[in-house]
Design an enzyme around this catalytic site. Structure first.
Site, short mmCIF file in Angstrom:
data_model
loop_
_atom_site.label_atom_id
_atom_site.label_comp_id
_atom_site.label_asym_id
_atom_site.label_seq_id
_atom_site.Cartn_x
_atom_site.Cartn_y
_atom_site.Cartn_z
N GLU A 277 35.92 43.96 47.40
CA GLU A 277 35.83 42.50 47.44
C GLU A 277 34.59 42.05 48.22
OE1 GLU A 277 37.53 40.65 45.67
OE2 GLU A 277 39.42 41.68 45.21
N ARG A 281 31.65 39.95 46.18
CA ARG A 281 31.58 38.54 46.56
C ARG A 281 30.45 38.27 47.55
NH1 ARG A 281 37.68 36.07 46.36
NH2 ARG A 281 38.72 37.83 45.39
N ASP A 410 40.29 47.37 35.15
CA ASP A 410 39.52 46.51 34.25
C ASP A 410 38.01 46.64 34.39
OD1 ASP A 410 39.76 45.44 36.79
OD2 ASP A 410 40.12 43.39 36.14
N GLU A 545 38.25 34.65 33.72
CA GLU A 545 37.94 35.63 32.67
C GLU A 545 37.80 35.01 31.28
OE1 GLU A 545 39.02 37.67 36.19
OE2 GLU A 545 40.23 36.20 35.06
#
Length: 646
Positions: A277, A281, A410, A545
């Site tokens: 993360e 980010r 994913d 998404e």
């Protein structure tokens, strides 16, 4: 005998008239008609009454359609009435097959009607239009085809005001009467683009207001309670939103955020952060902002956080730990396991590779390249599909037998393709792994729903197929389209379009027009609806998404329906997640438009990704973050495609 003499006149006498004078009054005519009516047989009188009643009923039924047609203005605009809550959908040209079809009347608060969806005809009768009639402008959200609706004057948007007087001034003065149809079409498209881009800017300002007022310098806004929550204590939302503000042209907001980064942001904190993360980010956001602004402040901050994350790679297997203390330089796995998720350790490569290129320090790229090298050769894959967990001690897959394109796996597939593109399409191993994985998806995970045959991506657990699909999987249409744009097989684009329709239906078929976190597709014959949602899966986290994939599909096909779909989704975010005092909130129940149950949290990716992709989707300028010059990381931060060294 002679025949009777023939009279050449007719004698007429009038009875009941005073003084023998002729009276042509209404009373006498009514009495005469009533006598004639009473002289008719009962059957004839009944038949005439039946016909009159039937004509009256038909008039009532057809009156709305006729009156609506008569209300249409010459330039194709139509009044919609109440616009207090949401902006009216700007005028765009609909698909040719739908031209001339008058938009439906706004539904009443207690009505539920079948929506007029763009898409395969087989879906037309199964897509339910949802929403509250208190916001009539948003009732267009379930319509796949764009309605030719525009409102003159000021549009009130729950506090945000859009002035459309200038855009419609020429029309009011009659100047557009001399324009050719082609010129009117171009003008309409430009007005639509400008209105939508302005609407996204207003949404960002509203979200930023909430963050600035109640959570400034903290990680995430809690808009309902007007407070904040901390994850890492590093101003996560602010950093995630830096390049969004720059792309949206919000220079005032950007400058105040930059001032905070310059004076307040420090990574010398005794805090554990998540490697994945923090990379996508913070590191990704700083690198992206540096490239867009060429401001060395952001590169300096990127170097600082990048170096502090490197201890995570100090493991026996070189597969990084999930967490690292950025002050002490001590990394560790989660308390409950020694595993890391495959998606996390394989979705940090774009950022560390770029950091090495900018700093000319090879250790960053070397660390993440070693991870890809090991995952490439591991056993336990299913036709290129990877399990969800990997052990940081021995470097082997764990919890084998479960294969998904949702959470924990994913972005592995996304970064296979994007690393290949970032590096100039030279790293064949990455491309081979990606192509093999897509074939594995087709072979093992791809199915169609019943009754409407929506193509979806399910999961496999120990040989058993599950028709479960995360909203996260909706990254795939965009990734497939990106690959096709870069020369990969054309059937990847065909599959992208099919999956894009499915992801759109995950929104449309919910009462709020917003997708749940997870859906299950029906596959057995006799199903009445394609999508089911379990109670625990009905939340919406403002995820990006679907609008991300809509952006890619529009860029590569120029089919305006993808913009229209995104506009519907955007309006529903405004209707059901916007908080009046500032900010947007996740919701618990997308199936309940009356009370979607706010969660009181605005994820940083709503500003970092969702609004950014919506803005790019609505822009018709392909040079705004050209996909031939930039590749987006999985947090929507654009990084440059490396120049060729040949």
């Amino acid at each position: 005998m002679l025949p009777p003499s023939r009279q050449d006149y007719v004698s007429i006498s009038f009875t009941g008239q005073a003084s023998g004078s002729y009276n042509n009054g209404k009373q006498w005519r009514r009495q005469s008609c009533w006598r004639k009516w009473k002289q008719l047989p009962r059957l004839q009188r009944s038949l005439i009454l039946f016909i009159l009643v039937l004509l009256f009923i038909c008039g009532i039924v057809y009156y709305p359609t006729v009156s609506e047609h008569l209300r249409d203005l010459p330039d194709g605009r139509q009044d919609r009435g109440d616009n207090d809550l949401m902006p009216v959908v700007p005028h765009v040209l609909p698909k040719p097959v739908e031209q001339g079809r008058p938009p439906p009347e706004p539904e009443q608060p207690t009505q539920r009607k079948l929506s007029n969806k763009r898409g395969p005809p087989v879906l037309q009768n199964h897509l339910i239009k949802k929403g509250n009639a208190s916001d009539t402008a948003v009732e267009d959200k379930a319509a796949g085809s764009k309605k030719n609706v525009e409102e003159d004057g000021v549009i009130s948007w729950r506090g945000a005001v859009i002035d459309t007087e200038q855009a419609t001034e020429d029309s009011k003065n009659g100047k557009n009467k001399e324009d050719s149809p082609a010129n009117q079409e171009v003008k309409s498209e430009k007005e639509s683009e400008a209105n939508r881009l302005e609407a996204v800017q207003q949404a960002f300002r509203h979200a930023w207001k909430g963050y600035k007022d109640f959570a400034w310098g903290h990680d995430e806004l809690r808009p309902i309670s007007k407070s904040y929550s901390e994850w890492f204590g590093l101003g996560l939302t602010l950093i995630d939103a830096l390049d969004t503000m720059w792309i949206l042209g919000l220079k005032e907001e950007f400058e105040e955020a930059r001032a905070w980064v310059a004076s307040e942001l420090t990574f010398n904190k005794n805090v554990d952060v998540n490697l994945f993360e923090s990379t996508i980010r913070i590191l990704g956001g700083l690198l992206s902002t540096y490239h867009l602004t060429e401001d060395p402040l952001f590169l300096d901050k990127a170097k600082d956080i990048g170096s502090r994350l490197m201890p995570a790679f100090n493991t026996p297997s070189k597969i990084p730990y999930s967490d690292v203390n950025i002050k002490k330089g001590i990394a560790h796995p989660p308390r409950w396991t020694s595993d890391s998720t495959v998606a996390e350790v394989t979705s940090i490569q774009l950022e560390f590779r770029e950091l090495s290129r900018l700093t000319q320090e090879p250790q960053y790229q070397a660390a993440v390249a070693e991870v890809m090298k090991q995952v490439h050769k591991l056993d336990g894959k299913l036709d290129g599909l990877v399990p969800m967990f990997i052990n940081t001690n021995n470097g082997q897959f764990t919890h084998q037998g479960i294969y998904t394109l949702g959470a924990r796996a994913d972005s592995y597939y996304e970064y296979l393709l994007k690393q290949w593109i970032q590096g100039g399409k030279k790293e064949d191993q990455l491309l081979e792994d990606y192509l093999q994985a897509i074939e594995g998806v087709k072979k093992n995970l791809l199915q169609k729903s019943s009754p409407n045959g929506l193509t979806f991506v399910g999961e496999v657990s120990h040989g058993q197929f599950s028709p479960k699909m995360d909203h996260l999987v909706c990254f795939l249409p965009g990734t497939l389209a990106l690959g096709a744009h870069n020369g990969l097989p054309a059937d990847h684009m065909d599959l992208a379009k099919q999956l894009m329709e499915t992801c759109y239906q995950m929104y449309v078929q919910m009462e709020t027009g917003l997708s749940p976190e997870i859906v299950h597709f029906n596959m057995h014959e006799g199903s009445t609806r394609d999508i089911d949602v379990k109670l625990a899966d009905r939340h919406n986290l403002l995820r990006p998404e679907t609008v991300e994939s809509l952006f890619y599909l529009y860029r590569f096909t120029e089919d305006h329906k993808y913009q229209d779909w995104g506009w519907e989704i955007f309006q529903n975010f405004n209707k059901y997640t916007k908080v009046s005092t500032g900010g947007y909130t996740s919701i618990n129940n997308v199936r309940d438009p009356d009370y979607p149950s706010p969660r009181d949290k605005m994820e940083s990716f709503f500003l970092g990704e969702t609004l950014k992709y919506l803005y790019l989707l609505f822009s018709d300028n392909p040079n705004i973050i050209s996909l031939d010059q930039y590749v987006f990381n999985t947090e929507a931060h654009p990084l440059p495609i490396w120049p060729s060294t040949v």
